[in-house]
Design an enzyme around this catalytic site. Structure first.
Site, PDB file in Angstrom:
ATOM      1  N   GLY A 250     -18.329 -37.415  -0.465  1.00 21.13           N
ATOM      2  CA  GLY A 250     -16.741 -37.061  -0.069  1.00 21.13           C
ATOM      3  C   GLY A 250     -16.029 -37.379  -1.242  1.00 21.13           C
ATOM      4  O   GLY A 250     -14.965 -36.506  -1.390  1.00 21.13           O
ATOM      5  N   ASP A 251     -16.107 -38.438  -2.002  1.00 20.70           N
ATOM      6  CA  ASP A 251     -15.395 -38.576  -3.178  1.00 20.70           C
ATOM      7  C   ASP A 251     -15.408 -37.792  -4.094  1.00 20.70           C
ATOM      8  O   ASP A 251     -14.473 -37.276  -4.813  1.00 20.70           O
ATOM      9  CB  ASP A 251     -15.799 -40.030  -3.798  1.00 20.70           C
ATOM     10  CG  ASP A 251     -15.821 -41.184  -2.996  1.00 20.70           C
ATOM     11  OD1 ASP A 251     -15.018 -41.155  -1.933  1.00 20.70           O
ATOM     12  OD2 ASP A 251     -16.931 -42.022  -2.937  1.00 20.70           O
TER      13      ASP A 251
END
Length: 300
Positions: A250-251
């Protein structure tokens, strides 16, 4: 400049154990150490894409020194606040029959240290991007995200927030440039089960009514949906590959989307780059490399 904030960075000790047994001596057959924290992850992937950023946050003790040196060795500029006591976390991430995580506490963050962070943030201007990502340590005020965004509100800085439920809902009144919940988190915010693409788009729009400019909904193997501040809807699938790592995907998507917006100004292209970055991390042992990102971009 892009600034990332990691309140509670960590040394991530990633190990593989065959047939882990509780109450027994288990031997590690593979191990790695990464410099962890959601903001740091974003900075690492931005660097892979050729964009500089400044990593902000708090470090302490010998583990904090290791994090600072490790981040510097990767070519990332940092401006961490060194705390006089305690030590930065060590997180153990074990892969065996399934994945198990044991995360450390982290140091106490004093009011004086928080003031130092705000002093650093005061130097940001409207040309900058600030990325706030992750949970809030127990030693920080629960509304620290809100405090930061209120403090910077008049500067019109583009702020990206990657957090869960209440943390996210509470900052919408400060009009973040981008928020990135996943589809399950989106449903939890409104107490509903999202069954269709139309459901997701509708509730993304509800977040925009509450103040968010752009809403990026990640859906794991089903890809992602972006609803822009102009009302455009973009949907994308995911490239084929074997998922070997769920940490930092997600980052990486946030990093890719940010890079895409800055380099092209095109939200659809930014979504494509974000998806390639997130998938490149998911298909790798560590965070996405430029080579893997470029490879996956061709398949999207």
């Amino acid at each position: 400049m892009i600034y990332t904030v990691t309140f509670n960075p960590a040394l991530d000790y990633v190990i593989k154990v065959k047939d882990f047994q509780t109450g027994m001596v288990n031997r590690v057959h593979q191990e790695s150490i990464f410099y962890g924290g959601k903001g740091i992850n974003v900075s690492v992937v931005l660097k892979a894409l050729g964009l500089d950023s400044v990593a902000l946050g708090f470090t302490a003790g010998f583990t904090g020194e290791a994090i600072e040196k490790g981040v510097e060795a990767m070519g990332i500029q940092s401006d961490f606040i060194r705390l006089p006591e305690g030590m930065s976390r060590i997180n153990v991430k074990m892969k065996s029959q399934n994945e198990t995580e044991i995360n450390g506490l982290g140091p106490n963050i004093s009011k004086e240290a928080i003031d130092q962070l705000f002093e650093k943030l005061s130097a940001l201007s409207g040309d900058d991007i600030l990325i706030l990502a992750g949970s809030i340590p127990t030693t920080l005020p629960e509304d620290i995200y809100e405090q930061i965004m209120a403090y910077l509100e008049e500067k019109k800085i583009r702020i990206i927030v990657d957090a869960t439920k209440d943390l996210l809902l509470n900052v919408l009144k400060y009009h973040p440039f981008l928020i990135k919940p996943n589809n399950h988190e989106l449903g939890e915010m409104f107490g509903v089960e999202l069954k269709t693409k139309e459901d997701i788009i509708h509730y993304a729009g509800e977040l925009q009514k509450k103040g968010a400019e752009n809403v990026l909904i990640s859906m794991a193997g089903d890809g992602a949906i972006l609803v822009t501040k102009e009302g455009a809807v973009h949907q994308i699938g995911v490239p084929k590959g074997v998922v070997v790592n769920s940490v930092g995907a997600g980052d990486s998507m946030v990093a890719g989307f940010t890079a895409g917006v800055l380099t092209t100004g095109d939200y659809e292209k930014a979504l494509k780059l974000g998806t390639a970055c997130g998938s490149a991390t998911a298909f790798s042992e560590g965070l996405a490399s430029k080579e893997k990102i470029d490879e996956l971009l061709l398949s999207l």
